[in-house]
Scaffold this active site. Structure first.
Site, mmCIF file in Angstrom:
data_model
loop_
_atom_site.group_PDB
_atom_site.id
_atom_site.type_symbol
_atom_site.label_atom_id
_atom_site.label_comp_id
_atom_site.label_asym_id
_atom_site.label_seq_id
_atom_site.Cartn_x
_atom_site.Cartn_y
_atom_site.Cartn_z
ATOM 1 N N ASP A 80 0.826 -1.203 0.000
ATOM 2 C CA ASP A 80 0.000 0.000 0.000
ATOM 3 C C ASP A 80 0.867 1.263 0.000
ATOM 4 O OD1 ASP A 80 -2.864 0.968 0.455
ATOM 5 O OD2 ASP A 80 -1.879 1.924 2.163
ATOM 6 N N GLU A 139 14.717 -15.322 0.317
ATOM 7 C CA GLU A 139 15.102 -16.416 1.213
ATOM 8 C C GLU A 139 14.090 -17.564 1.147
ATOM 9 O OE1 GLU A 139 15.284 -14.929 5.200
ATOM 10 O OE2 GLU A 139 16.620 -13.291 4.613
HETATM 11 C C1 NOJ Z 1 -4.429 3.006 -0.861
HETATM 12 C C2 NOJ Z 1 -5.559 2.060 -0.635
HETATM 13 O O1 NOJ Z 1 -5.830 1.384 -1.842
HETATM 14 C C3 NOJ Z 1 -6.711 2.883 -0.141
HETATM 15 O O2 NOJ Z 1 -7.910 2.150 -0.110
HETATM 16 C C4 NOJ Z 1 -6.360 3.425 1.215
HETATM 17 O O3 NOJ Z 1 -7.393 4.275 1.645
HETATM 18 C C5 NOJ Z 1 -5.055 4.221 1.152
HETATM 19 N N1 NOJ Z 1 -4.043 3.543 0.420
HETATM 20 C C6 NOJ Z 1 -4.528 4.473 2.539
HETATM 21 O O4 NOJ Z 1 -4.037 3.276 3.092
#
Ligand code: NOJ
Ligand code: MG
Length: 565
Positions: free
Chosen positions: A219, A271
């Site tokens: 993310d 690994e």
């Molecule tokens: C990207 C994620 O896809 C989204 O849903 C989220 O709100 C933001 N990152 C923050 O984590």
């Protein structure tokens, strides 16, 4: 006439699964509910894995399943090693992974390293500890500006709206320091210069790799490192928007320091046996800059948001496909393709909007309502373009049903933090997160046993339910099933785009390209963007078409055909 491309030399002799995988994104809250509480859960997902195997995907990516107060639907993690009780138990996760593997499906988890929840033990400890303490140094606490620190430390804006800083009350009750949150105030950003933060995430990777997961979707991968001194940046921020504003790189995105982190993660994955993978969610432009995330010693893939953002125009799609193929080839990584996810208006609805309209952050009942039939036609046509392309494709749950966005959700049901942080002026992402329809005739369209659903489903979902589509040759579900079968049979994912049909350039009414699958099979993909039906080459053998050909054997407007080459 056609342009023949120079063929890149394949960088590896054997092809690990992720280089050509079709990866299906499950949004756990909305996929399938087993216990009737109206929220999807892990046993629900496990019970539907045979459906995904039959669809023909290679892997599932689960949006976060960890313990969370759910301020951002689980992208606010309070404990990275524990499954949230809303979704089930750790044992349910083990069962899901085992069943997926039994069915030949890989499992990719979502990892959220940029921020934790404000209910994470580290952040609680930071709030309880004094200014300058070790506990605070894992996050980005700063003194405020102004005479008594009453102004935020800099001008950064949160991606969800409003300032990116929140002021805390110190343990002694006085107004105190501020902490940075690029997203919601319940998502404090970690300080990735802290060695403990780095060690902790390597340990979390190992924890889940030991449990058998095949990879991680990372993310906000471009956000972990911030420019020294946190210099001001006054621009509004938007999800998926990688714009650099006049060539200047924003101080919170795509800083060079992030690559060192991914190199160390790559070493951890290497690994392990079994081709484990990392895919970056990085809103970075241009394609060459994004390619830096998938250099041979970093991540394996990065999402292609330029493809998702391309307008419904032959020239736009062609440019986006060709830029992506070129940029990924320079680093030996596979290209990836995506049209929908849990952050954007579903492509079946989005593609009905004018091609120059800005990508909307949700659609509400007060907004002009896109034409559902037009969106579905274009959505199916776009999907057939995507599924033919070499590399890896990401599907978002429900797109195989042609599900539209819910564009008339009652405001009082909305839950996306960006709706609240924009004071209800931006609809946000709930409309693409509505629980799936499995059975047309059951309460809640069979999402769960009770008819409960955390977001209301529109009545139109009856037409899209999986059970009414299954076995209907004209349905979107059968179109996806056939496309995925052909993709595998012809080796399209490990194939190459060998030439573009330049005849299309004239009036931009069509897009055409020729592919060579790794089996040696050739395929011509043609999409009609014009208003008039398109005459196909004489004798063309149509393997698949997103819409029936007309009586004269022509391809109708807003349709794609796969022709034997
Ligand atoms: C990207 C994620 O896809 C989204 O849903 C989220 O709100 C933001 N990152 C923050 O984590
Ligand atoms: Mg449930």
């Amino acid at each position: 006439m056609s342009t023949v491309l120079e063929r890149p030399v394949p960088s590896e002799t054997t092809s690990p699964w992720w280089r050509s995988a079709v990866i299906y994104q499950v949004y756990p809250r909305s996929f399938a509910d087993s216990d009737g509480d109206g929220v999807g859960d892990l046993p629900g997902i496990t019970s539907r894995l045979p459906y995904l195997a039959e669809l023909g995907v290679d892997a599932v990516w689960l949006s976060p399943i960890y313990r969370s107060p759910m301020a951002d639907a689980g992208y606010d993690v309070a404990d990275y090693r524990v499954v949230d009780p809303l979704f089930g138990s750790s044992q349910d996760a083990d069962l899901l992974i085992a069943e997926a593997h039994r069915l030949g499906l890989r499992v990719v988890l979502d990892l959220v390293p940029n921020h934790t929840s404000d209910e994470h033990a580290w952040f609680r400890a930071a709030l309880a500890a004094p200014v300058g303490s070790e506990e605070r140094s894992r996050y980005l606490f700063r003194d405020g500006r102004g005479e008594s620190g009453e102004l935020p430390p800099n001008s950064w804006r949160s991606v969800f709206g409003g300032p990116a800083w929140t002021r805390v009350t110190e343990p002694d009750g006085t107004p105190g320091q501020w902490y940075l949150h690029l997203f919601d105030d319940k998502q404090p950003d970690l300080d990735w210069t802290h060695p403990e933060v780095r060690a902790e995430f390597e340990d979390i990777l190992r924890f889940w790799l030991d449990r058998g997961v095949d990879g991680f979707r990372v993310d906000v991968a471009h956000g972990l490192v911030k420019a020294d001194g946190l210099p001001d940046w006054d621009h509004e921020q938007e999800l998926l928007d990688g714009s650099s504003h006049g060539g200047e790189r924003p101080p919170m995105w795509d800083q060079d320091g992030v690559h060192d982190i991914y190199r160390s993660w790559r070493r951890v994955l290497d690994e392990y046996d079994g081709d484990r993978m990392l895919v970056a969610e990085a809103w970075v432009e241009p394609a060459e800059r994004l390619a830096r995330y998938v250099r041979p010693d970093e991540m394996h893939q990065a999402f292609n948001f330029a493809f998702l953002s391309a307008g419904w125009r032959a020239a736009d799609l062609r440019a986006s496909i060709s830029d992506s193929l070129q940029a990924s080839a320079t680093v030996g990584a596979p290209a990836t393709w995506v049209l929908s996810n849990h952050d954007v208006v579903r492509h079946t609805t989005r593609l009905a909007l004018p091609p120059d309209a800005p990508r909307p952050n949700g659609i509400g009942a007060q907004d002009p309502q896109p034409d559902e039939q037009l969106g579905l036609r274009r959505g199916r046509a776009a999907s057939l373009v995507m599924l033919a392309l070499p590399g890896s494709a990401y599907l978002y749950q429900g797109e195989e049903l042609g599900l539209p966005e819910h564009t008339t959700l009652p405001d009082e049901t909305r839950q996306d933090p960006s709706w609240f942080r924009h004071d209800g002026t931006v609809a946000g992402r709930d409309g693409c997160r509505v629980p799936l329809p499995w059975h047309a005739d059951r309460p809640g369209f069979g999402f769960g046993p009770t008819g409960a659903s955390w977001l209301p489903q529109p009545s139109s979902f009856a037409r899209y339910a999986a059970d009414v589509q299954s076995g209907d040759p004209g349905s979107t579900l059968e179109l996806y099933r056939r496309a995925l079968r052909l993709r595998a049979e012809l080796g399209l994912g490990t194939g190459e785009l060998v030439s573009w049909d330049d005849a299309d350039d004239a009036d931009d009414a069509a897009l055409g390209f020729r592919l060579c699958g790794s089996t040696g099979a050739e395929l011509v993909v043609t999409t009609n963007f014009g208003a008039q039906p398109l005459v196909l080459p004489t004798g063309a053998q149509v393997l698949l078409s997103s819409a029936p050909l007309d009586d004269a054997g022509r391809l109708p407007a807003d349709a794609t055909a796969w022709l034997a080459g």
